[in-house]
Design an enzyme around this catalytic site. Structure first.
Site, PDB file in Angstrom:
ATOM      1  CB  SER A  86     -29.088  20.310  54.534  1.00  0.00           C
ATOM      2  OG  SER A  86     -28.743  19.231  53.743  1.00  0.00           O
ATOM      3  CG  ASP A 105     -29.375  19.420  48.915  1.00  0.00           C
ATOM      4  OD1 ASP A 105     -29.393  18.505  49.773  1.00  0.00           O
ATOM      5  OD2 ASP A 105     -28.852  20.534  49.118  1.00  0.00           O
ATOM      6  CD  GLU A 107     -20.412  17.423  48.602  1.00  0.00           C
ATOM      7  OE1 GLU A 107     -19.501  18.177  48.968  1.00  0.00           O
ATOM      8  OE2 GLU A 107     -21.516  17.378  49.160  1.00  0.00           O
TER       9      GLU A 107
HETATM   10  P1  NG1 Z   1     -18.924  19.622  55.972  1.00  0.00           P
HETATM   11  O1  NG1 Z   1     -19.641  19.732  57.274  1.00  0.00           O
HETATM   12  O2  NG1 Z   1     -18.202  20.847  55.519  1.00  0.00           O
HETATM   13  O3  NG1 Z   1     -18.089  18.371  55.926  1.00  0.00           O
HETATM   14  C1  NG1 Z   1     -21.080  18.472  54.851  1.00  0.00           C
HETATM   15  C2  NG1 Z   1     -20.731  17.381  53.873  1.00  0.00           C
HETATM   16  C3  NG1 Z   1     -20.519  18.025  52.526  1.00  0.00           C
HETATM   17  C4  NG1 Z   1     -21.703  18.875  52.083  1.00  0.00           C
HETATM   18  C5  NG1 Z   1     -22.139  19.815  53.207  1.00  0.00           C
HETATM   19  C6  NG1 Z   1     -23.414  20.558  52.911  1.00  0.00           C
HETATM   20  C7  NG1 Z   1     -19.422  15.342  54.250  1.00  0.00           C
HETATM   21  C8  NG1 Z   1     -18.140  14.749  54.677  1.00  0.00           C
HETATM   22  N1  NG1 Z   1     -19.506  16.681  54.268  1.00  0.00           N
HETATM   23  O4  NG1 Z   1     -20.040  19.407  54.843  1.00  0.00           O
HETATM   24  O5  NG1 Z   1     -20.235  17.037  51.600  1.00  0.00           O
HETATM   25  O6  NG1 Z   1     -22.752  18.067  51.621  1.00  0.00           O
HETATM   26  O7  NG1 Z   1     -22.287  19.120  54.444  1.00  0.00           O
HETATM   27  O8  NG1 Z   1     -24.579  19.867  53.198  1.00  0.00           O
HETATM   28  O9  NG1 Z   1     -20.351  14.598  53.896  1.00  0.00           O
HETATM   29 ZN    ZN Z   2     -29.264  18.883  51.734  1.00  0.00          ZN
END
Ligand code: NG1
Ligand code: ZN
Length: 548
Positions: free
Chosen positions: A66, A282, A372
């Site tokens: 990602s 995504d 999100e």
């Molecule tokens: P984590 O690393 O668990 O905070 C991050 C993003 C999530 C989600 C995931 C997957 C933030 C604060 N956290 O997760 O919203 O998108 O990556 O890609 O943006």
């Molecule tokens: Zn992504």
């Protein structure tokens, strides 16, 4: 010896687990440095085959990290309807990923036994990968496992994550959701999008042009493919297309959202529309340059409220009795939650971070909009909603206005990728709504003003020392941390702060918001210091904000 052992064991010997490494199926699958992932990929191939046998359906495997840097990689497993792997199987995936070659047979046997899996049932796995240099060889490791289990697979090569999710659902619904090809994906989205355009009066102020920051990733390539279908309808100009820059480096949705600034490689001009994808497309955020020269961001919260507000209006104008709701996480800006619940009167639910959690909560509504703040989200329509929208669109007893609104809803439903957040599909959705509303980005942005906020990271010995409850808004451990956070938050006006262990990086994340930026920065810093002190911080304590 069971038949599968004869082929799985020798294949596994080529993909030995590295000593001393522990792997976690986090917020979005396994994710770490690419050179640590070979054995994990092989084991995910095994899990995908077992899950396919268990569900008697096709299962997806996406190789991507990602928004992480290019040197990282990762893998996510996709359920038959295009959703994320169910929690119970994340546990199996974690057990397998951490099993040594000696333990592997026992763990597989355990999964087969626990789930009563008939090993004679055939299995089918669908694989795709992003543009990372490490992705082809990691994908080959997944394929080795599938072959060792004597299962069938289709390797779709380079795709965005949401395209893979779409394909899995198409295959498992025999094409009912769409044609199970990459072209089928473009066809479904572009047909619905052009129908919406045809329905919208032509002579208007809408600008059918957008500059897309492709994060130097797979999304850039795919937007160019889609452009062929949308010629004359929407002009998508791609920058950061991977031809020179590095993946996610100084560009992409995460860079833009976290840094609250435009990406590198852009001619940032007043009057133009911009959006940024992340590395696997995504996520999406919009931005523009205001007349006073400042940067304005429309993040996932703004996108969600735009979509929810418009869909709610359409549902009401058709006269349908459908419950529409919005699902956010604790990271949603307080202003967006207030705007949605109080001004738009849309029920708002809060889920844990990670789209798998939001998706589940969104199922509680007939029409569930989930996003999100970082731009990851979509809309899902229940069977009831799909049926009533479809029949209204065909109901000749409705007035012409009502019928038109129902047809719009139907087309909007087809623009949405209902399996998972999808930057390309979300972009088309936003563009359709902006055109219908005759809104510029300034108009859209003025719906509400974000509360100033700050996101920080703290390194600790073991991030899982932080345990949370109430959709991650309260810390239950270490003892005393939440009380200390509450005392600190009380010193600032309109303030809020929470902490949680990241599921994708080895850090604890600290979020804070308050009525002005200095307070938000100071509050985030104060809480970061608390985490460092009470949760086993490593290295130097956090540095105070510049202004203090
Ligand atoms: P984590 O690393 O668990 O905070 C991050 C993003 C999530 C989600 C995931 C997957 C933030 C604060 N956290 O997760 O919203 O998108 O990556 O890609 O943006
Ligand atoms: Zn992504």
């Amino acid at each position: 010896m069971s038949l599968w052992k004869k082929s799985v064991f020798p294949a596994a010997a080529q993909h030995q687990k590295l000593d001393g490494q522990t792997y976690n199926y986090g917020t979005a699958g396994f994710r770490t440095k690419a050179n640590l992932l070979d054995s994990v990929m092989f084991r995910c191939g095994l899990i995908a085959v077992l899950r396919s046998k268990k569900t008697k359906s096709s299962i997806g495997v996406m190789i991507t990290a990602s928004h992480n840097p290019e040197c990282d990689n990762g893998v996510k497993i996709v359920e038959p309807m295009g959703e994320m792997l169910i929690a119970e199987w994340e546990v199996y995936a974690t057990q397998l990923a951490n099993a040594s070659n000696e333990e592997l047979g026992g763990v597989i046997e355990g999964i087969i036994k626990d789930n009563n899996i008939d090993m004679t049932v055939s299995a089918n796995v669908i694989i795709a990968r992003d543009t990372r240099p490490s992705s082809p060889s990691l994908s080959a490791s997944v394929i080795d496992a599938i072959k060792a289990f004597n299962a069938v697979y289709t390797d779709y090569g380079m795709l965005t994550t949401p395209q893979l999710h779409y394909l899995v659902r198409c295959v498992n619904t025999n094409g009912q959701y769409g044609e199970a090809t990459e072209e089928g994906y473009y066809k479904k989205l572009s047909q619905a999008f052009t129908q919406l355009k045809i329905q919208t009066p032509g002579d208007n102020s809408y600008l059918p042009e957008i500059s897309v920051d492709g994060a130097n990733g797979v999304g850039a390539l795919k937007v160019l493919q889609l452009q062929k279908e949308l010629k004359g309808y929407l002009d998508m100009k791609v920058f950061n297309d991977g031809s020179t820059g590095k993946l996610n480096e100084q560009c992409g949705a995460d860079y833009v959202k976290v840094g609250q600034k435009p990406p590198a490689g852009v001619m940032f001009e007043v009057g133009k529309k911009y959006c940024s994808f992340d590395g696997d497309a995504d996520r999406i955020v919009y931005f523009f340059k205001s007349k006073d020269g400042s940067f304005r961001l429309m993040d996932g919260d703004k996108i969600a409220t735009l979509i929810a507000g418009y869909l709610k209006e359409l549902v009401a104008s058709v006269g349908l009795n459908l419950q529409l709701g919005l699902v956010q996480t604790a990271y949603a800006n307080g202003s967006s939650t207030y705007y949605a619940s109080t001004v738009m009167k849309v029920p708002v639910a809060c889920a844990k971070t990670g789209v798998k959690h939001l998706h589940l909560k969104a199922l509680d509504f007939d029409i569930g909009v989930y996003f999100e703040a970082n731009g990851h989200g979509t809309v899902i329509f229940s069977e009831k909603a799909t049926k009533s929208i479809t029949s209204a669109s065909e109901d000749s007893s409705l007035t012409e206005d009502k019928k038109q609104a129902a047809v719009r809803l139907l087309n909007l439903m087809d623009v949405c990728n209902q399996t998972v957040g999808d930057a390309i599909s979300d972009m088309l959705l936003v563009e359709s709504i902006l055109e219908a509303r005759l809104w510029s980005l300034e108009d859209w942005n003025s719906a509400y003003t974000d509360l100033p906020n700050r996101l920080l990271k703290v390194k600790v010995e073991d991030r899982n020392a932080i345990q949370t409850t109430d959709s991650e808004r309260k810390a239950t451990s270490p003892v005393g941390l939440q009380m200390a956070i509450d005392t600190t938050v009380a010193k600032y006006s309109k303030s809020r702060s929470f902490v949680r262990p990241s599921g994708t990086e080895d850090v604890v994340r600290v979020y804070a918001e308050a009525d002005n930026q200095t307070s938000a920065d100071q509050l985030a810093y104060d809480v970061a210091v608390l985490v460092h002190k009470l949760a086993g911080g490593v290295g130097d304590p956090p540095t105070p904000p510049m202004s203090s």
